[in-house]
Design a protein around this motif. Structure first.
Motif, PDB file in Angstrom:
ATOM      1  N   ARG A   1       0.843  -1.190   0.000  1.00 59.29           N
ATOM      2  CA  ARG A   1       0.000   0.000   0.000  1.00 59.29           C
ATOM      3  C   ARG A   1       0.877   1.239   0.000  1.00 59.29           C
ATOM      4  NH1 ARG A   1      -3.863  -1.872   4.922  1.00 59.29           N
ATOM      5  NH2 ARG A   1      -1.775  -2.096   5.814  1.00 59.29           N
TER       6      ARG A   1
ATOM      7  N   ALA B   1       1.397   2.160  -9.334  1.00 57.31           N
ATOM      8  CA  ALA B   1       0.297   1.218  -9.587  1.00 57.31           C
ATOM      9  C   ALA B   1       0.647   0.226 -10.686  1.00 57.31           C
ATOM     10  CB  ALA B   1      -0.971   1.985  -9.947  1.00 57.31           C
ATOM     11  N   SER B   2       1.370   0.687 -11.691  1.00 59.17           N
ATOM     12  CA  SER B   2       1.752  -0.199 -12.792  1.00 59.17           C
ATOM     13  C   SER B   2       2.778  -1.233 -12.352  1.00 59.17           C
ATOM     14  CB  SER B   2       2.290   0.609 -13.975  1.00 59.17           C
ATOM     15  OG  SER B   2       3.538   1.203 -13.662  1.00 59.17           O
TER      16      SER B   2
ATOM     17  N   TRP C   1       1.626  -1.667  -6.890  1.00 62.43           N
ATOM     18  CA  TRP C   1       1.229  -1.012  -5.656  1.00 62.43           C
ATOM     19  C   TRP C   1      -0.262  -0.661  -5.683  1.00 62.43           C
ATOM     20  CZ3 TRP C   1       4.582  -0.076  -1.546  1.00 62.43           C
ATOM     21  CH2 TRP C   1       5.941  -0.282  -1.808  1.00 62.43           C
ATOM     22  N   GLN C   2      -0.889  -0.713  -4.524  1.00 62.85           N
ATOM     23  CA  GLN C   2      -2.229  -0.159  -4.332  1.00 62.85           C
ATOM     24  C   GLN C   2      -2.032   1.250  -3.806  1.00 62.85           C
ATOM     25  OE1 GLN C   2      -5.094  -1.947  -5.072  1.00 62.85           O
ATOM     26  NE2 GLN C   2      -6.222  -0.011  -4.796  1.00 62.85           N
ATOM     27  N   VAL C   3      -2.440   2.252  -4.574  1.00 59.63           N
ATOM     28  CA  VAL C   3      -2.012   3.631  -4.321  1.00 59.63           C
ATOM     29  C   VAL C   3      -3.173   4.519  -3.888  1.00 59.63           C
ATOM     30  CG1 VAL C   3      -0.862   5.653  -5.295  1.00 59.63           C
ATOM     31  CG2 VAL C   3      -0.232   3.353  -6.092  1.00 59.63           C
TER      32      VAL C   3
ATOM     33  N   ALA D   1      -3.738  -0.599 -14.115  1.00 60.63           N
ATOM     34  CA  ALA D   1      -3.062   0.165 -13.059  1.00 60.63           C
ATOM     35  C   ALA D   1      -3.987   1.230 -12.485  1.00 60.63           C
ATOM     36  CB  ALA D   1      -1.790   0.801 -13.599  1.00 60.63           C
TER      37      ALA D   1
ATOM     38  N   ARG E   1      -6.009   0.440  -9.565  1.00 60.08           N
ATOM     39  CA  ARG E   1      -5.336   0.295  -8.268  1.00 60.08           C
ATOM     40  C   ARG E   1      -5.019   1.643  -7.626  1.00 60.08           C
ATOM     41  NH1 ARG E   1      -3.171  -4.031 -11.196  1.00 60.08           N
ATOM     42  NH2 ARG E   1      -1.369  -2.841 -11.957  1.00 60.08           N
ATOM     43  N   ILE E   2      -5.592   2.723  -8.158  1.00 58.13           N
ATOM     44  CA  ILE E   2      -5.346   4.058  -7.609  1.00 58.13           C
ATOM     45  C   ILE E   2      -6.642   4.639  -7.067  1.00 58.13           C
ATOM     46  CG2 ILE E   2      -4.475   6.369  -8.056  1.00 58.13           C
ATOM     47  CD1 ILE E   2      -2.997   5.248 -10.489  1.00 58.13           C
TER      48      ILE E   2
END
Length: 226
Positions: free
Chosen positions: A43, A59-60, A63-65, A89, A92-93
């Motif tokens: 995270r 994110a790419s 990561w979870q952003v 990606a 995930r943002i």
């Protein structure tokens, strides 16, 4: 608070983004790439995300952003660019509009907290301590700012004094019993092309920079002890 500091509020940044075309796709910070490329994704908090280049890169890479900025106009550009560049990606943002001088992230929540060229409208130490508090045990804090040697350059026009920091000063404000300082140094980087923040990361970089210029960053990377 200085007059320049007080000016760096929401209205300033909304107008700054609305008044400048989007231009080329923003690029992630070279300091982010250098310091986080080998970290295990988890995270991440991108504080002062601007047009989202750092958030998208994280994110790419899995990561979870949570990407935070004061300007809705910046977040709109960031979201649109992320969805066009990498839809997976982008999913995930989490884009959050908030004023970092008042917003407090969850404590001990993020595996990575990063802030690039943030211009606080209040004391920078207070912001640093809130960001540091949100790093989980074993996690990483990465803060990149304008080195004080840039303060009197033409490119720094309009930045408040709080925008210029040394990595050593920032490191000294962290409790050595809780933090391991991994990097605290000055690094040079080429100036990016023109857009609202000058470099495309965080809250404000003064004016746009011409190609061929070299700027100096203060880079702090710290690991929270387990």
């Amino acid at each position: 608070m200085s007059e320049a500091s007080a000016a760096f509020g929401r209205e300033f940044w909304e107008e700054r983004y609305r008044g400048h075309p989007a231009g080329h796709s923003p690029q992630p910070s070279p300091q982010l790439l250098a310091e986080t490329g080998e970290l295990t994704p988890g995270r991440a908090l991108d504080a002062g995300c601007g047009e989202g280049a750092n958030a998208l890169w994280l994110a790419s890479h899995g990561w979870q952003v949570t990407a935070v900025d004061i300007a809705a106009a910046a977040l709109g550009r960031a979201r649109e660019h992320a969805e066009q560049a990498d839809a997976d990606a982008a999913g995930r943002i989490d884009w959050v509009r908030a004023d970092l001088t008042a917003w407090a992230p969850a404590e001990e929540h993020f595996d990575l907290v990063t802030a690039h060229y943030v211009h606080p409208a209040a004391a920078g130490d207070a912001l640093l301590h809130r960001l540091a508090a949100s790093v989980a045990p074993g996690g990483t804090l990465l803060v990149v700012g304008h080195h004080p040697s840039e303060e009197h350059s033409a490119e720094s026009h309009g930045r408040p004094p709080e925008a210029h920091v040394t990595a050593e000063e920032a490191a000294a404000s962290l409790d050595p019993g809780r933090w391991e300082i991994v990097v605290a140094e000055v690094r040079s980087r080429p100036a990016a092309g023109p857009h609202p923040h000058g470099d495309g990361h965080g809250h404000g970089h003064g004016r746009s920079h011409g190609h061929g210029m070299t700027l100096r960053d203060a880079v702090l990377r710290a690991r929270r002890r387990i």
